[in-house]
Motif scaffolding. Structure first.
Motif, mmCIF file in Angstrom:
data_model
loop_
_atom_site.group_PDB
_atom_site.id
_atom_site.type_symbol
_atom_site.label_atom_id
_atom_site.label_comp_id
_atom_site.label_asym_id
_atom_site.label_seq_id
_atom_site.Cartn_x
_atom_site.Cartn_y
_atom_site.Cartn_z
ATOM 1 N N UNK A 293 7.408 19.386 -8.307
ATOM 2 C CA UNK A 293 7.715 20.492 -7.398
ATOM 3 C C UNK A 293 9.221 20.747 -7.358
ATOM 4 N N UNK A 294 10.009 19.674 -7.426
ATOM 5 C CA UNK A 294 11.471 19.810 -7.303
ATOM 6 C C UNK A 294 12.163 20.147 -8.626
ATOM 7 N N UNK A 295 11.436 20.024 -9.757
ATOM 8 C CA UNK A 295 12.057 20.225 -11.064
ATOM 9 C C UNK A 295 12.644 21.629 -11.251
ATOM 10 N N UNK A 296 11.936 22.717 -10.924
ATOM 11 C CA UNK A 296 12.550 24.054 -11.100
ATOM 12 C C UNK A 296 13.833 24.228 -10.295
ATOM 13 N N UNK A 297 13.847 23.680 -9.069
ATOM 14 C CA UNK A 297 15.045 23.817 -8.245
ATOM 15 C C UNK A 297 16.206 23.063 -8.876
ATOM 16 N N UNK A 298 15.950 21.828 -9.336
ATOM 17 C CA UNK A 298 17.002 21.048 -9.973
ATOM 18 C C UNK A 298 17.482 21.694 -11.279
ATOM 19 N N UNK A 299 16.541 22.228 -12.073
ATOM 20 C CA UNK A 299 16.915 22.878 -13.329
ATOM 21 C C UNK A 299 17.786 24.104 -13.069
ATOM 22 N N UNK A 300 17.408 24.906 -12.067
ATOM 23 C CA UNK A 300 18.220 26.074 -11.736
ATOM 24 C C UNK A 300 19.609 25.689 -11.273
ATOM 25 N N UNK A 301 19.693 24.656 -10.434
ATOM 26 C CA UNK A 301 21.010 24.205 -9.956
ATOM 27 C C UNK A 301 21.855 23.674 -11.115
ATOM 28 N N UNK A 302 21.233 22.952 -12.061
ATOM 29 C CA UNK A 302 21.977 22.410 -13.206
ATOM 30 C C UNK A 302 22.510 23.536 -14.097
ATOM 31 N N UNK A 303 21.667 24.561 -14.344
ATOM 32 C CA UNK A 303 22.111 25.683 -15.177
ATOM 33 C C UNK A 303 23.274 26.418 -14.521
ATOM 34 N N UNK A 304 23.160 26.673 -13.219
ATOM 35 C CA UNK A 304 24.242 27.353 -12.505
ATOM 36 C C UNK A 304 25.525 26.527 -12.544
ATOM 37 N N UNK A 305 25.407 25.221 -12.377
ATOM 38 C CA UNK A 305 26.574 24.356 -12.401
ATOM 39 C C UNK A 305 27.233 24.363 -13.775
ATOM 40 N N UNK A 306 26.411 24.333 -14.859
ATOM 41 C CA UNK A 306 26.968 24.372 -16.207
ATOM 42 C C UNK A 306 27.681 25.685 -16.491
ATOM 43 N N UNK A 307 27.067 26.802 -16.075
ATOM 44 C CA UNK A 307 27.703 28.095 -16.278
ATOM 45 C C UNK A 307 29.002 28.193 -15.495
ATOM 46 N N UNK A 308 28.965 27.687 -14.245
ATOM 47 C CA UNK A 308 30.165 27.714 -13.419
ATOM 48 C C UNK A 308 31.263 26.857 -14.031
ATOM 49 N N UNK A 309 30.895 25.671 -14.523
ATOM 50 C CA UNK A 309 31.868 24.773 -15.117
ATOM 51 C C UNK A 309 32.459 25.371 -16.395
ATOM 52 N N UNK A 310 31.605 25.990 -17.230
ATOM 53 C CA UNK A 310 32.093 26.591 -18.468
ATOM 54 C C UNK A 310 33.063 27.727 -18.177
ATOM 55 N N UNK B 194 5.277 11.714 -8.951
ATOM 56 C CA UNK B 194 5.234 12.764 -9.987
ATOM 57 C C UNK B 194 5.028 14.154 -9.406
ATOM 58 N N UNK B 195 4.220 14.251 -8.355
ATOM 59 C CA UNK B 195 4.002 15.557 -7.726
ATOM 60 C C UNK B 195 5.301 16.062 -7.099
ATOM 61 N N UNK B 196 6.016 15.164 -6.401
ATOM 62 C CA UNK B 196 7.289 15.563 -5.792
ATOM 63 C C UNK B 196 8.302 15.979 -6.855
ATOM 64 N N UNK B 197 8.369 15.182 -7.942
ATOM 65 C CA UNK B 197 9.317 15.514 -9.009
ATOM 66 C C UNK B 197 8.975 16.843 -9.666
ATOM 67 N N UNK C 95 0.830 -1.211 0.000
ATOM 68 C CA UNK C 95 0.000 0.000 0.000
ATOM 69 C C UNK C 95 0.869 1.267 0.000
ATOM 70 N N UNK C 96 1.941 1.245 0.813
ATOM 71 C CA UNK C 96 2.837 2.395 0.849
ATOM 72 C C UNK C 96 3.542 2.581 -0.495
ATOM 73 N N UNK C 97 3.927 1.473 -1.146
ATOM 74 C CA UNK C 97 4.570 1.568 -2.443
ATOM 75 C C UNK C 97 3.646 2.186 -3.482
ATOM 76 N N UNK C 98 2.380 1.793 -3.465
ATOM 77 C CA UNK C 98 1.415 2.347 -4.412
ATOM 78 C C UNK C 98 1.213 3.846 -4.180
ATOM 79 N N UNK C 99 1.105 4.225 -2.897
ATOM 80 C CA UNK C 99 0.939 5.645 -2.585
ATOM 81 C C UNK C 99 2.173 6.438 -3.006
ATOM 82 N N UNK C 100 3.355 5.856 -2.778
ATOM 83 C CA UNK C 100 4.586 6.548 -3.160
ATOM 84 C C UNK C 100 4.665 6.747 -4.660
ATOM 85 N N UNK C 101 4.207 5.754 -5.458
ATOM 86 C CA UNK C 101 4.215 5.900 -6.911
ATOM 87 C C UNK C 101 3.275 7.001 -7.364
#
Length: 286
Positions: free
Chosen positions: A41-58, A36-39, A26-32
Motif C-alpha cells: 500500500x505504501x509503495x506508490x507513495x514512497x516511489x513518488x516521493x523518491x522520484x520527486x526527490x531525485x528530480x529536485x536533487x538533479x 507485505x500488505x502495508x508495504x 502471536x503479535x510478531x507472526x501477525x505483523x509478518x
C-alpha cells in the motif's frame, strides 16, 4: 452473556499479555503476515516521493553547477590582469608612485557554434542586443583575450576571433613595454607580431597584453605568449610568432567586457558602423 464472556476473555488476554508476555510471538507472526500488505500500500507513495526527490536533487545540482562555473569564470577573469598590473605598477611607481585601475563589468556567454575556416575565424554566442551585446564589444575567457563582437543580433552575436587574418590588435610586451600589433594568421594557435626591429629585446616566453591604444580593448588583458623570434640579417623587422593564451579552439564559455572608460560603452552605434579591421587601420605603424 456473549458480550460478558468476550469482555472477560479480552480482559484475561490483556492481563496475560501485560504480565507474562504470552502474546508477543502471536503479535510478531501477525505483523509478518500484515507487513507485505502495508508495504504494498505504501509503495506508490514512497516511489513518488523518491522520484520527486531525485528530480529536485538533479535540478539543484544543475543550477549549482552552472552558478559555480560562472563564478569561477568571473574570478579567473578578475585574476587575469594581475601579472600585467604588477609590471605596470613597477613602471608607474617610478613616475607617479601610484596606479589606479577601474574594474570592467563582465557578462558571461556560451559558445553556440564555431567556424575555424583558415580565412574566417568566427564564433556564435548566445548573447545579443537584448542582453546588452553590441558590435565591437571585446571578449575574453579565463585565460586571455578571445576577440570582439562582429555582428549583434537580438538573441545571438557573431564574434571575430583575434586569430582571424583580418584582425589586428594593439598590444605591448609586459616585460619591456614594447608596443606592437598582434595580427591573426587563420590558425587559432598562432599570431604574428608585426613591425618589431631586430634589435628589440624580445624573447620566447614573453607575455603580451592589450595596450588599450585602439580604444576598443581595455589595457592589461593577456593576449599571447611569444613562441618564436627570428632575426634575419638584412630584414627591417624580425619575424615573431606568438601563441594565444585563450585557447581559441577549445573554449566553451566567454566573457563580454563593457569597458568603463572606453569608447565602446560611450558610442556603441559608431563602433557598430565600423568594419572589424578598422581598429588596425590607425595602428599600422606602432
Amino acid at each position: 452473556m456473549r458480550l460478558a464472556l468476550l469482555a472477560l476473555f479480552s480482559i484475561g488476554l490483556m492481563w496475560a499479555d501485560h504480565r507474562h508476555q504470552h502474546l508477543q510471538e502471536f503479535r510478531s507472526a501477525v505483523a509478518m503476515l500484515v507487513y507485505p500488505v502495508q508495504a504494498g500500500v505504501n509503495l506508490p507513495v514512497q516511489a513518488g516521493a523518491w522520484v520527486l526527490e531525485q528530480l529536485r536533487s538533479h535540478q539543484t545540482l544543475v543550477e549549482d553547477n552552472r552558478r559555480l562555473r560562472e563564478e569561477q569564470l568571473h574570478l579567473n577573469a578578475l585574476m587575469l590582469r594581475f601579472e600585467a598590473l604588477e609590471e605596470e605598477n613597477a613602471r608607474l611607481r617610478e613616475l607617479l608612485d601610484t596606479s589606479v585601475r577601474l574594474r570592467d563589468p563582465l557578462m558571461a556567454a556560451e559558445i553556440m557554434a564555431v567556424d575555424l575556416d583558415p580565412f574566417r575565424q568566427q564564433l556564435v554566442i548566445n548573447r545579443g542586443r537584448v542582453h546588452g551585446a553590441y558590435p565591437g564589444q571585446p571578449l575574453i575567457n579565463a585565460q586571455g583575450v578571445v576577440g570582439q563582437v562582429l555582428e549583434s543580433h537580438p538573441l545571438h552575436s557573431i564574434v571575430l576571433l583575434i586569430s582571424d587574418p583580418s584582425h589586428a590588435l594593439p598590444v605591448l610586451v609586459n616585460r619591456t613595454g614594447l608596443r606592437t600589433l598582434a595580427v591573426g594568421t587563420g590558425n587559432p594557435q598562432l599570431l604574428e607580431l608585426r613591425y618589431i626591429p631586430p634589435a628589440e629585446d624580445l624573447e620566447p616566453g614573453d607575455i603580451i597584453s592589450t595596450s588599450g591604444l585602439g580604444g576598443r580593448f581595455p589595457a592589461d588583458y593577456p593576449v599571447a605568449q611569444v613562441t618564436r623570434v627570428e632575426r634575419i640579417p638584412g630584414e627591417s623587422f624580425a619575424r615573431v610568432e606568438a601563441r594565444p593564451l585563450a585557447r581559441l579552439d577549445r573554449s566553451r564559455e566567454v566573457l563580454l567586457l563593457r569597458p568603463v572608460n572606453g569608447n565602446a560603452t560611450e558610442r556603441p552605434a559608431e563602433i557598430g558602423a565600423e568594419a572589424p579591421a578598422a581598429e588596425s587601420a590607425p595602428e599600422d605603424r606602432p
